[in-house]
Design a protein around this motif. Structure first.
Motif, short mmCIF file in Angstrom:
data_model
loop_
_atom_site.label_atom_id
_atom_site.label_comp_id
_atom_site.label_asym_id
_atom_site.label_seq_id
_atom_site.Cartn_x
_atom_site.Cartn_y
_atom_site.Cartn_z
N SER A 84 -27.59 6.61 159.22
CA SER A 84 -26.48 6.88 159.89
C SER A 84 -24.77 6.72 159.31
N THR A 85 -25.06 5.34 158.86
CA THR A 85 -23.46 5.26 158.46
C THR A 85 -23.45 5.28 156.65
N ILE A 86 -24.31 5.32 156.08
CA ILE A 86 -24.21 5.35 154.96
C ILE A 86 -23.49 6.18 153.70
N GLN A 87 -23.68 7.67 154.73
CA GLN A 87 -22.17 8.67 154.15
C GLN A 87 -21.22 8.20 154.00
N GLN A 88 -20.65 7.40 154.92
CA GLN A 88 -19.38 7.58 155.44
C GLN A 88 -18.60 5.76 154.90
N LEU A 89 -19.52 4.84 155.09
CA LEU A 89 -19.98 4.11 153.87
C LEU A 89 -19.49 3.97 152.16
N CYS A 90 -20.53 4.86 151.87
CA CYS A 90 -20.13 5.46 150.41
C CYS A 90 -18.49 6.75 150.15
N ARG A 91 -18.72 6.91 150.95
CA ARG A 91 -16.77 7.43 151.00
C ARG A 91 -15.73 6.57 150.35
N GLU A 92 -15.96 5.89 151.58
CA GLU A 92 -14.87 5.01 151.58
C GLU A 92 -15.15 4.18 150.29
N ALA A 93 -16.28 3.69 150.00
CA ALA A 93 -16.57 3.25 148.46
C ALA A 93 -15.76 4.37 147.36
N LYS A 94 -15.58 5.55 147.58
CA LYS A 94 -15.19 6.48 146.30
C LYS A 94 -16.72 6.09 145.59
N VAL A 95 -17.83 6.34 146.27
CA VAL A 95 -19.15 6.47 145.80
C VAL A 95 -19.22 7.75 145.13
N ALA A 96 -19.43 8.38 143.92
CA ALA A 96 -19.99 10.11 144.09
C ALA A 96 -20.85 10.73 143.15
N SER A 97 -21.41 9.42 141.97
CA SER A 97 -21.91 9.90 141.36
C SER A 97 -22.89 8.08 140.08
N GLN A 98 -24.00 8.37 139.82
CA GLN A 98 -23.53 7.51 138.68
C GLN A 98 -24.51 6.53 140.07
N ALA A 99 -24.95 6.76 140.41
CA ALA A 99 -25.90 5.97 142.55
C ALA A 99 -26.91 6.38 142.82
N MET A 100 -28.10 5.11 142.67
CA MET A 100 -29.38 4.76 143.31
C MET A 100 -29.28 5.14 144.82
N ILE A 101 -30.63 5.90 145.63
CA ILE A 101 -29.51 5.33 146.92
C ILE A 101 -31.50 4.69 147.05
N ILE A 102 -30.91 3.34 147.82
CA ILE A 102 -32.61 3.22 148.11
C ILE A 102 -32.84 3.30 149.65
N SER A 148 -42.11 11.36 154.79
CA SER A 148 -42.80 11.85 155.98
C SER A 148 -43.64 9.89 155.78
N HIS A 149 -43.88 9.60 154.43
CA HIS A 149 -45.17 8.30 154.36
C HIS A 149 -44.67 7.14 154.27
N HIS A 150 -43.42 7.23 154.89
CA HIS A 150 -42.64 5.40 155.66
C HIS A 150 -42.39 4.87 154.49
N THR A 151 -42.82 5.03 153.20
CA THR A 151 -42.42 3.88 151.46
C THR A 151 -41.40 4.05 151.24
N THR A 152 -41.47 3.20 150.10
CA THR A 152 -40.29 2.77 149.72
C THR A 152 -39.66 4.60 148.67
N LEU A 153 -38.67 4.67 149.01
CA LEU A 153 -38.22 5.38 148.64
C LEU A 153 -36.58 5.43 147.23
N CYS A 154 -36.91 5.87 145.94
CA CYS A 154 -35.78 5.39 145.03
C CYS A 154 -35.22 6.89 144.58
N ILE A 155 -34.10 7.31 145.02
CA ILE A 155 -33.84 8.22 145.10
C ILE A 155 -32.49 8.57 143.96
N PHE A 156 -33.29 9.61 142.55
CA PHE A 156 -32.45 9.16 141.89
C PHE A 156 -31.34 11.04 142.00
N LEU A 157 -30.50 10.89 141.26
CA LEU A 157 -30.04 11.68 140.71
C LEU A 157 -29.15 12.51 142.45
#
Length: 294
Positions: A217-235, A165-174
């Motif tokens: 709205s699109t990032i979840q599908q893009l990650c599925r297509e890239a087979k990314v399901a671990s060891q990833a940083m979300i920004i 809700s602060h609308h700042t940068t979020l680095c989301i681990f794990l």
């Protein structure tokens, strides 16, 4: 050359940040400690084993991925009674999601000296890989390092929706396996579905790094297509994509009208009203959406 500890004075256990993956991103101090270590316990599920390549040939090296916290502490204590320099080699920085204090308490109780060497966090490595800045003048000057609640509960007031809700940068681990929950929390906090979001898998790992750009709205599908399901940083950040913005509010520190103790102003100050406007909604600023493998 490694040194053997005496029986009456145990060696020191060094918690060394191995960085995000590329062994060359170890600090010089960390590398030098590895070069004289008698024993190294590394987190094989997260740390590139190549980070141990500077260890002496007779160094005792063990992988902690199948150990419990108590087993790790016991291993370190035993090795500290045999070697002067013992290393716990951890991913990123030991102070971020690294169970540092839990292990240190056991070492303190055993009378083992402890030192910590910081490391490059995957948050910084991910921003670097994508050539993104986590802060920009008058856009955001705040970076929040957090995670989504899983088996480890979040303290009161620290849900992702509340932080977002602060609308700042979020680095989301794990949290890559909970990406759907991440996107729902961002939207619930008022972020636009079209706001850019960045996922970096194995930031800096040679030949394994993947950079995925999309929108909420699109990032979840893009990650599925890239087979990314671990060891990833979300920004998620209002700064993402700023490299393509046609105008930016520049830092005052380097402005010719700004005086500081090393430089006198050389021109008359202008106001930000004189600058061309930024995109109307930085949270939905245009950015390319793609998967990049380096």
């Amino acid at each position: 050359m490694k040194q053997i500890a005496t029986t009456d004075k145990p060696g020191t256990v060094w918690f060394v940040g191995a960085g995000p993956g590329d062994p060359d991103l170890l600090t010089v101090k960390g590398r030098d400690l590895i070069a004289r270590a008698g024993a190294i316990l590394f987190a094989g599920s997260l740390v590139n084993e190549a980070a141990t390549r500077w260890a002496p040939p007779d160094c005792v090296i063990a992988d902690s991925k199948e150990m419990t916290l108590e087993q790790m502490a016991t291993w370190l204590i035993v090795q500290a009674h045999q070697h002067q320099t013992v290393i716990r080699l951890q991913t990123g920085d030991p102070g971020l999601y690294g169970a540092l204090i839990e292990v240190v308490q056991s070492l303190d109780a055993a009378g083992i000296a402890v030192q910590v060497v910081p490391g490059v966090s995957s948050a910084m490595a991910s921003a670097a890989a994508a050539v993104e800045s986590l802060t920009l003048p008058e856009i955001t000057q705040t970076v929040i390092l957090t995670r989504v609640e899983g088996r480890t509960p979040m303290p009161e007031g620290e849900s992702l929706e509340e932080l977002a809700s602060h609308h700042t940068t979020l680095c989301i681990f794990l949290s890559i396996t909970l990406l759907g929950r991440v996107t729902k929390s961002l939207i619930a906090a008022g972020w636009s579905p079209d706001a850019p979001i960045l996922v970096v898998h194995k930031a800096s790992w040679p030949e394994q790094e993947k950079i995925i750009r999309g929108t909420i709205s699109t990032i979840q599908q893009l990650c599925r297509e890239a087979k990314v399901a671990s060891q990833a940083m979300i920004i998620a950040s209002p700064t993402l994509g700023a490299r393509q913005w046609t105008t930016l509010i520049k830092s005052k520190l380097y402005d010719a009208s700004f005086t500081h103790r090393f430089r006198r102003a050389s021109v008359t100050a202008t106001t930000n009203a004189d600058a061309a406007p930024l995109p109307p909604d930085a949270n939905s600023a245009a950015t390319p959406y793609s998967i990049e493998s380096l």
